[in-house]
Scaffold this motif. Structure first.
Motif, PDB file in Angstrom:
ATOM      1  N   LEU A 140     -66.936 -13.193   7.481  1.00 31.92           N
ATOM      2  CA  LEU A 140     -67.019 -13.719   8.843  1.00 31.92           C
ATOM      3  C   LEU A 140     -68.457 -13.703   9.357  1.00 31.92           C
ATOM      4  O   LEU A 140     -68.918 -14.669   9.982  1.00 31.92           O
ATOM      5  CB  LEU A 140     -66.116 -12.898   9.777  1.00 31.92           C
ATOM      6  N   MET A 141     -69.165 -12.606   9.096  1.00 33.23           N
ATOM      7  CA  MET A 141     -70.560 -12.511   9.540  1.00 33.23           C
ATOM      8  C   MET A 141     -71.445 -13.509   8.812  1.00 33.23           C
ATOM      9  O   MET A 141     -72.380 -14.076   9.394  1.00 33.23           O
ATOM     10  CB  MET A 141     -71.069 -11.083   9.349  1.00 33.23           C
ATOM     11  N   ASN A 142     -71.161 -13.740   7.530  1.00 28.91           N
ATOM     12  CA  ASN A 142     -71.918 -14.750   6.791  1.00 28.91           C
ATOM     13  C   ASN A 142     -71.733 -16.128   7.401  1.00 28.91           C
ATOM     14  O   ASN A 142     -72.688 -16.890   7.565  1.00 28.91           O
ATOM     15  CB  ASN A 142     -71.478 -14.760   5.318  1.00 28.91           C
ATOM     16  N   GLY A 143     -70.486 -16.457   7.761  1.00 25.63           N
ATOM     17  CA  GLY A 143     -70.227 -17.748   8.389  1.00 25.63           C
ATOM     18  C   GLY A 143     -70.913 -17.875   9.740  1.00 25.63           C
ATOM     19  O   GLY A 143     -71.505 -18.917  10.066  1.00 25.63           O
ATOM     20  N   ALA A 144     -70.875 -16.805  10.547  1.00 21.72           N
ATOM     21  CA  ALA A 144     -71.529 -16.827  11.856  1.00 21.72           C
ATOM     22  C   ALA A 144     -73.044 -16.947  11.704  1.00 21.72           C
ATOM     23  O   ALA A 144     -73.705 -17.654  12.481  1.00 21.72           O
ATOM     24  CB  ALA A 144     -71.170 -15.571  12.636  1.00 21.72           C
ATOM     25  N   LEU A 145     -73.596 -16.275  10.714  1.00 23.98           N
ATOM     26  CA  LEU A 145     -75.043 -16.347  10.491  1.00 23.98           C
ATOM     27  C   LEU A 145     -75.457 -17.749  10.068  1.00 23.98           C
ATOM     28  O   LEU A 145     -76.495 -18.265  10.523  1.00 23.98           O
ATOM     29  CB  LEU A 145     -75.448 -15.320   9.435  1.00 23.98           C
TER      30      LEU A 145
END
Length: 234
Positions: A140-145
């Motif tokens: 999820l954090m990778n996608g948000a980044l």
């Protein structure tokens, strides 16, 4: 004679009181000694076991003894086996040096490892569950980044550095999750995944990750080193 009798009594007392199952056999593989723990484990009496082959008491133990005899093993053989359903034992098969009378043979010591095995299985399940739960927020954090990076078309140098640090941190978190899985593979006696590691890159990355924290404290942090600091397998 009295001293020898006293030693024999002490040895017999030790064999009676120990929790480990002990079986001794002569060079031909015939049972010469069974302690009370082994009697309980295999549901037999020492008198009826005497003179029988080890394979007649337990097939797996007989197979390991045959292997030790064929290899003329000078060092103990250590292995595990399941004797009763769900009950696992750690076994050590050791050669007994021949005495002046020429007697020798082998001694088998079995220790109940069921609780340890269940603890290892629980640990493996916990690690699998934890790493699975960690992968979801990392993804999820990778996608948000990625979304944040794409939205900053004209990012300042400071913003680009922050994005790079976030990317590096997430990559390291993902790597740590994989390392935990590799560690579990090692304890499970499978080969871990190894690759070449550039030590200069590791040091430079560590300096980059701490640069902003250093600047907040009024410090200047930088890394300098040879172009080829060396590579290791890790």
């Amino acid at each position: 004679m009295t001293s020898e009798t006293g030693q024999s009594r002490r040895l017999a007392a030790i064999l009676r009181s120990t929790a480990e199952a002990i079986i001794a056999v002569d060079p031909a593989g015939r049972v010469t000694l069974v302690n009370p723990a082994a009697e309980r484990l295999f549901s037999l009496q020492a008198a009826e076991a005497a003179g029988r082959s080890l394979a007649a008491i337990n097939v797996t133990l007989g197979q390991w003894l045959a292997r030790a005899q064929a290899e003329a093993a000078a060092e103990p053989l250590v292995f595990s086996l399941e004797i009763h359903s769900g009950h696992f034992y750690s076994a050590t098969l050791s050669p007994v040096q021949a005495d002046e009378a020429g007697a020798g043979g082998w001694v088998m010591v079995l220790q109940d490892s069921s609780q340890l095995r269940r603890a290892e299985e629980w640990k493996a399940e916990a690690i699998q569950s934890a790493t699975h739960d960690l992968r979801n927020p990392i993804n999820l954090m990778n996608g948000a980044l990625n979304l944040l990076r794409d939205s900053l078309k004209n990012a300042t140098p400071e913003q680009r550095e922050c994005l790079a640090m976030l990317r590096s941190g997430l990559d390291r978190m993902g790597g740590l999750v994989e390392q935990v899985l590799n560690l579990e593979q090692v304890t499970g006696r499978t080969e871990p995944a190894l690759a070449g590691v550039d030590l200069r890159r590791v040091a430079a990355q560590a300096a980059d990750e701490q640069r902003l924290a250093a600047e907040e404290k009024g410090l200047s942090l930088s890394f300098s080193g040879p172009e080829r600091a060396g590579r290791v397998l890790g």
